[in-house]
Design a protein around this motif. Structure first.
Motif, PDB file in Angstrom:
ATOM      1  N   GLY A   1      10.613 -12.465   3.822  1.00 53.16           N
ATOM      2  CA  GLY A   1      10.407 -12.570   2.671  1.00 53.16           C
ATOM      3  C   GLY A   1       8.792 -11.520   1.948  1.00 53.16           C
ATOM      4  O   GLY A   1       8.508 -11.081   2.337  1.00 53.16           O
TER       5      GLY A   1
ATOM      6  N   TYR B   1       5.525   0.415  18.667  1.00 56.30           N
ATOM      7  CA  TYR B   1       4.246  -0.502  17.778  1.00 56.30           C
ATOM      8  C   TYR B   1       5.434  -1.033  15.879  1.00 56.30           C
ATOM      9  O   TYR B   1       5.318  -0.013  16.025  1.00 56.30           O
TER      10      TYR B   1
ATOM     11  N   VAL C   1      10.852   1.063   2.367  1.00 60.94           N
ATOM     12  CA  VAL C   1      11.032   0.984   0.699  1.00 60.94           C
ATOM     13  C   VAL C   1      11.719   2.255   0.003  1.00 60.94           C
ATOM     14  O   VAL C   1      12.410   1.503  -0.555  1.00 60.94           O
TER      15      VAL C   1
ATOM     16  N   GLY D   1       8.341  -6.563   4.884  1.00 59.96           N
ATOM     17  CA  GLY D   1       9.539  -6.783   4.502  1.00 59.96           C
ATOM     18  C   GLY D   1      11.022  -7.503   4.879  1.00 59.96           C
ATOM     19  O   GLY D   1      12.586  -6.477   4.748  1.00 59.96           O
TER      20      GLY D   1
ATOM     21  N   HIS E   1      15.646  -4.073   5.972  1.00 58.59           N
ATOM     22  CA  HIS E   1      16.247  -2.848   5.976  1.00 58.59           C
ATOM     23  C   HIS E   1      16.446  -2.057   7.023  1.00 58.59           C
ATOM     24  O   HIS E   1      16.940  -2.731   7.989  1.00 58.59           O
TER      25      HIS E   1
ATOM     26  N   GLY F   1      -1.897  -5.321  12.766  1.00 60.92           N
ATOM     27  CA  GLY F   1      -3.158  -4.600  11.942  1.00 60.92           C
ATOM     28  C   GLY F   1      -4.303  -4.576  13.092  1.00 60.92           C
ATOM     29  O   GLY F   1      -4.740  -5.134  13.330  1.00 60.92           O
TER      30      GLY F   1
ATOM     31  N   LEU G   1       3.880  -5.271  -5.134  1.00 55.64           N
ATOM     32  CA  LEU G   1       2.527  -5.863  -5.028  1.00 55.64           C
ATOM     33  C   LEU G   1       0.594  -4.840  -4.986  1.00 55.64           C
ATOM     34  O   LEU G   1      -0.381  -6.016  -4.680  1.00 55.64           O
TER      35      LEU G   1
ATOM     36  N   PRO H   1      -2.045  -9.283  -1.152  1.00 53.37           N
ATOM     37  CA  PRO H   1      -1.010  -8.072  -0.014  1.00 53.37           C
ATOM     38  C   PRO H   1      -1.450  -6.780  -0.625  1.00 53.37           C
ATOM     39  O   PRO H   1      -1.281  -5.872  -0.010  1.00 53.37           O
TER      40      PRO H   1
ATOM     41  N   GLY I   1       0.264  -1.803   0.035  1.00 54.47           N
ATOM     42  CA  GLY I   1      -0.014   0.404  -0.302  1.00 54.47           C
ATOM     43  C   GLY I   1       1.043   1.147   0.289  1.00 54.47           C
ATOM     44  O   GLY I   1       0.395   2.096  -0.400  1.00 54.47           O
TER      45      GLY I   1
HETATM   46  C1  LIG Z   1      -2.685   7.454   7.267  1.00 57.97           C
HETATM   47  C2  LIG Z   1      -2.461   6.063   8.113  1.00 57.97           C
HETATM   48  C3  LIG Z   1      -3.707   5.323   8.907  1.00 57.97           C
HETATM   49  C4  LIG Z   1      -2.910   4.095   9.480  1.00 57.97           C
HETATM   50  N1  LIG Z   1      -3.661   3.705  10.406  1.00 57.97           N
HETATM   51  C5  LIG Z   1      -3.909   2.751  10.731  1.00 57.97           C
HETATM   52  C6  LIG Z   1      -5.013   1.745  11.582  1.00 57.97           C
HETATM   53  O1  LIG Z   1      -6.037   2.699  11.978  1.00 57.97           O
HETATM   54  N2  LIG Z   1      -4.083   0.959  12.422  1.00 57.97           N
HETATM   55  C7  LIG Z   1      -2.514   0.149  12.471  1.00 57.97           C
HETATM   56  O2  LIG Z   1      -2.916  -0.929  12.922  1.00 57.97           O
HETATM   57  N3  LIG Z   1      -2.149   0.806  11.522  1.00 57.97           N
HETATM   58  C8  LIG Z   1      -2.898   1.894  10.862  1.00 57.97           C
HETATM   59  N4  LIG Z   1      -1.563   2.166  10.062  1.00 57.97           N
HETATM   60  C9  LIG Z   1       0.082   1.931  10.245  1.00 57.97           C
HETATM   61  C10 LIG Z   1       0.074   0.587   8.681  1.00 57.97           C
HETATM   62  O3  LIG Z   1      -0.630  -0.700   9.671  1.00 57.97           O
HETATM   63  C11 LIG Z   1       1.125   0.493   8.422  1.00 57.97           C
HETATM   64  O4  LIG Z   1       2.175   1.702   8.152  1.00 57.97           O
HETATM   65  C12 LIG Z   1       1.754  -0.488   7.432  1.00 57.97           C
HETATM   66  O5  LIG Z   1       3.187  -1.430   7.211  1.00 57.97           O
HETATM   67  C13 LIG Z   1       1.512  -0.218   5.704  1.00 57.97           C
HETATM   68  O6  LIG Z   1       1.022  -1.074   4.549  1.00 57.97           O
HETATM   69  P1  LIG Z   1       1.089  -0.697   3.604  1.00 57.97           P
HETATM   70  O7  LIG Z   1       1.494  -1.654   3.339  1.00 57.97           O
HETATM   71  O8  LIG Z   1       0.333   0.305   2.612  1.00 57.97           O
HETATM   72  O9  LIG Z   1       2.592  -0.789   3.441  1.00 57.97           O
HETATM   73  P2  LIG Z   1       3.913  -0.558   2.592  1.00 57.97           P
HETATM   74  O10 LIG Z   1       5.238   1.002   2.760  1.00 57.97           O
HETATM   75  O11 LIG Z   1       3.859  -1.287   1.114  1.00 57.97           O
HETATM   76  O12 LIG Z   1       4.586  -2.084   2.988  1.00 57.97           O
HETATM   77  C14 LIG Z   1       5.165  -1.451   5.207  1.00 57.97           C
HETATM   78  C15 LIG Z   1       5.770  -1.996   5.044  1.00 57.97           C
HETATM   79  O13 LIG Z   1       5.529  -3.550   5.331  1.00 57.97           O
HETATM   80  C16 LIG Z   1       6.452  -4.699   4.428  1.00 57.97           C
HETATM   81  N5  LIG Z   1       5.548  -5.188   3.638  1.00 57.97           N
HETATM   82  C17 LIG Z   1       5.038  -4.396   2.907  1.00 57.97           C
HETATM   83  N6  LIG Z   1       4.219  -5.257   2.273  1.00 57.97           N
HETATM   84  C18 LIG Z   1       4.499  -6.556   2.013  1.00 57.97           C
HETATM   85  C19 LIG Z   1       4.337  -7.837   1.628  1.00 57.97           C
HETATM   86  N7  LIG Z   1       3.916  -8.380   0.724  1.00 57.97           N
HETATM   87  N8  LIG Z   1       4.898  -9.150   2.370  1.00 57.97           N
HETATM   88  C20 LIG Z   1       6.155  -8.755   2.956  1.00 57.97           C
HETATM   89  N9  LIG Z   1       5.956  -7.488   3.493  1.00 57.97           N
HETATM   90  C21 LIG Z   1       5.636  -6.729   3.128  1.00 57.97           C
HETATM   91  C22 LIG Z   1       7.418  -3.381   3.427  1.00 57.97           C
HETATM   92  O14 LIG Z   1       8.176  -4.140   3.238  1.00 57.97           O
HETATM   93  C23 LIG Z   1       7.437  -2.385   4.911  1.00 57.97           C
HETATM   94  O15 LIG Z   1       8.410  -2.765   5.241  1.00 57.97           O
HETATM   95  C24 LIG Z   1      -1.702   3.830   9.145  1.00 57.97           C
HETATM   96  C25 LIG Z   1      -0.936   4.531   8.496  1.00 57.97           C
HETATM   97  C26 LIG Z   1      -1.276   5.881   7.427  1.00 57.97           C
HETATM   98  C27 LIG Z   1      -0.142   6.023   6.748  1.00 57.97           C
END
Ligand SMILES: Cc1cc2nc3c(=O)[nH]c(=O)nc-3n(C[C@H](O)[C@H](O)[C@H](O)COP(=O)(O)OP(=O)(O)OC[C@H]3O[C@@H](n4cnc5c(N)ncnc54)[C@H](O)[C@@H]3O)c2cc1C
Length: 511
Positions: free
Chosen positions: A192, A462, A70, A189, A505, A137, A81, A100, A62
């Motif tokens: 895998g 966290y 990243v 991250g 990372h 999460g 993804l 994912p 996301g």
């Molecule tokens: C506006 C906002 C609101 C949020 N609200 C909440 C909330 O209510 N509750 C909560 O718990 N968290 C919340 N978060 C935090 C959020 O859960 C984390 O930032 C989460 O890691 C984001 O995942 P992503 O896939 O969108 O991000 P990415 O930047 O894509 O990934 C985040 C991390 O996970 C790794 N990753 C991503 N996809 C994979 C995969 N498929 N396999 C292995 N590793 C992977 C990446 O390498 C990176 O280290 C919030 C974040 C933001 C920006």
């Protein structure tokens, strides 16, 4: 086949970045290629190509990562993804399968419409499952139903063996249970590429919820009133909030810096544990605790909140009244927050709290939320204080997941958002000063000053709200994973499944 984006592609400019505009820091820090994958087979091909050509892969779903994990990948490749965004490939669920790239809001919609179930995940609709679930999460329904990762029953993941070959695996409690456990909350991250999350069961969402919003204007706010607000909030979750009768209630107190003027606010979502709103005693009792104050509810909307009007003239105002109390169906309610923080620069920190606020902590927060720094605009600086605990705190989950924080009643997120890179230094100074000061007071551990080290009051930080500043403490892994066997266990998993430390990372598990 994956879609490969190189520097000369017009899509490169936007796709090399995530949501936090601070990263990549410079052009030299940017990845040189982005591989967009639509299937897990694509992801395996892309990963093999990246690794075989000697590039460093970073993984994105996301793009909401708070830190540089990243997007800062000098000359490397981002495995993206976001197009792997299916919820189940057939109608024959369970098990429920989530790609994912599924953004939370789309996931909630699909799970609800197709199967009448939900994931107790976060409130930002554009966060994706990939990073969110692997890091725990949590969200509005987590006090009632636990963390998203608590419900996981299997994961499909691509790892790299010692010879540099991609190994697709499907792991669960019986097959490679060590890797499965590591995927349940240790953060993404670093092990895998997760290509699918699987759940045998998921909870039903509430039939309806009641939402309330209370505002606390800065105008007329004194330090005493502020302390009283924080203590009232914290004490509730430390005491009454432990009762399962209250687990359907989730509240977030948003303490916005005074520089923005205006007000602070508290949003509350409530349902009874059985998912109805027939009995509002718990909610009314909660709201009453904040109403040594002003105006009545508007509109009361059939919630039967007699206490608000009754308290209309009572004493010195702390809040300006409950502005909205309304019944909503669950789906409308959960779609409320789609803010993504996109295109802004941001810095975040976090802390878990096992107790409410002490006088000293509340005073310290007041000091920094009213602080001025010459030539630094502190609008958009916020502490979000979430209610926590309930079903999350089931101790048996310590054994089977990688989330060590199972005794907290509050979770804090410190945030500051700005636009101009010239403001970086001032913003970072403010948030660092606040955090260090807050965790150096009389209630902090003398050997771990400046951090919410594990104690009778705190439970570390966290991993889904990562903060690189914590790397300056040798014990940073324990802040995120606790002092027990969890971090050594994760290191064993790391050495076994990623022997060459391909996935790394700044804050990934050290081999
Ligand atoms: C506006 C906002 C609101 C949020 N609200 C909440 C909330 O209510 N509750 C909560 O718990 N968290 C919340 N978060 C935090 C959020 O859960 C984390 O930032 C989460 O890691 C984001 O995942 P992503 O896939 O969108 O991000 P990415 O930047 O894509 O990934 C985040 C991390 O996970 C790794 N990753 C991503 N996809 C994979 C995969 N498929 N396999 C292995 N590793 C992977 C990446 O390498 C990176 O280290 C919030 C974040 C933001 C920006």
């Amino acid at each position: 086949m994956p879609i490969i984006i190189t520097r000369d592609d017009p899509r490169y400019v936007s796709l090399q970045k995530g949501h936090n505009a601070r990263f990549p820091e410079t052009e030299l820090d940017a990845a040189k290629r982005i591989f967009l994958c639509e299937t897990s087979a694509d992801a395996a091909v892309a990963l093999q190509q990246i690794v075989s050509s000697g590039l460093r892969p970073t993984i994105r779903s996301g793009g909401h990562c708070y830190e540089d994990f990243v997007a800062n990948n000098p000359g490397g490749a981002i495995l993206d993804l976001s197009l792997l965004s299916g919820v189940n490939d057939s109608r024959s669920a369970p098990p429920y399968r989530i790609g994912p790239g599924v953004q939370l809001w789309n996931g909630y919609l699909e799970l609800y419409k197709r199967y009448g179930v939900t994931l107790p995940g976060g409130t930002c609709g554009t966060v994706a499952a990939g990073g969110h679930i692997s890091g725990g999460g949590y969200g509005l329904l987590s006090r009632l139903h636990g963390l998203s990762s608590d419900w996981l029953t299997a994961v499909e993941i691509l790892t790299i063996n010692g010879s540099g070959k991609v190994i697709p695996r499907r792991v669960d409690a019986r097959h490679e249970a060590d890797l499965f456990r590591a995927c349940r909350g240790a953060g993404g991250g670093g092990l895998g590429v997760i290509t699918s999350y699987e759940f045998d069961k998921l909870p039903q969402p509430p039939v309806e919820v009641v939402e309330a919003y209370i505002s606390f204007p800065w105008e007329g706010m004194t330090e005493e009133k502020f302390v009283s607000l924080l203590k009232t909030f914290g004490e509730y979750w430390e005491t009454r909030g432990q009762d399962p009768e209250t687990w359907g209630m989730f509240a977030v107190l948003v303490v916005a810096h005074q520089a923005g003027g205006g007000h602070m606010g508290m949003s509350i979502q409530f349902c009874n544990p059985n998912g109805t709103c027939r009995d509002l005693t718990v909610l009314n009792d909660y709201l009453d605790r904040f109403l040594q104050c002003g105006s009545p509810a508007s509109p009361a909307d059939g919630t039967g909140h007699a206490g608000l009007a009754a308290r209309k003239d009572a004493g010195d105002p702390l809040c300006s009244g409950v502005h909205t109390v309304r019944r909503r169906n669950w789906l409308d309610a959960t779609g409320g927050n789609n803010s993504s923080g996109s295109s802004t620069r941001a810095k975040y920190k976090s802390a878990y709290m096992k107790r409410g606020f002490t006088q000293a902590e509340a005073r310290c927060i007041y000091k920094h939320m009213t602080r001025t720094i010459p030539n630094v605009d502190l609008r958009g600086s916020v502490i979000e204080i979430d209610s926590y605990g309930g079903a999350i705190n089931r101790k048996e989950l310590l054994e089977t997941t990688s989330v060590a924080q199972r005794a907290s009643v509050l979770k804090l997120q410190f945030m500051t958002f700005w636009g101009d890179p010239e403001d970086d230094a001032g913003r970072l100074q403010w948030i660092r000063d606040l955090y260090k000061d807050l965790y150096s007071g009389p209630d902090s551990d003398p050997d771990h000053k400046e951090t919410p080290w594990w104690s009778s009051r705190h439970e570390g930080c966290y991993i889904n709200y990562p903060d690189r500043d914590m790397l300056s403490y040798t014990y940073w892994p324990q802040l995120y994973y606790g002092q027990g066997e969890l971090y050594p266990f994760l290191q064993t998993v790391k050495r076994k499944y990623d022997p060459n430390n391909i996935f790394h990372h700044a804050m990934s598990i050290r081999p």
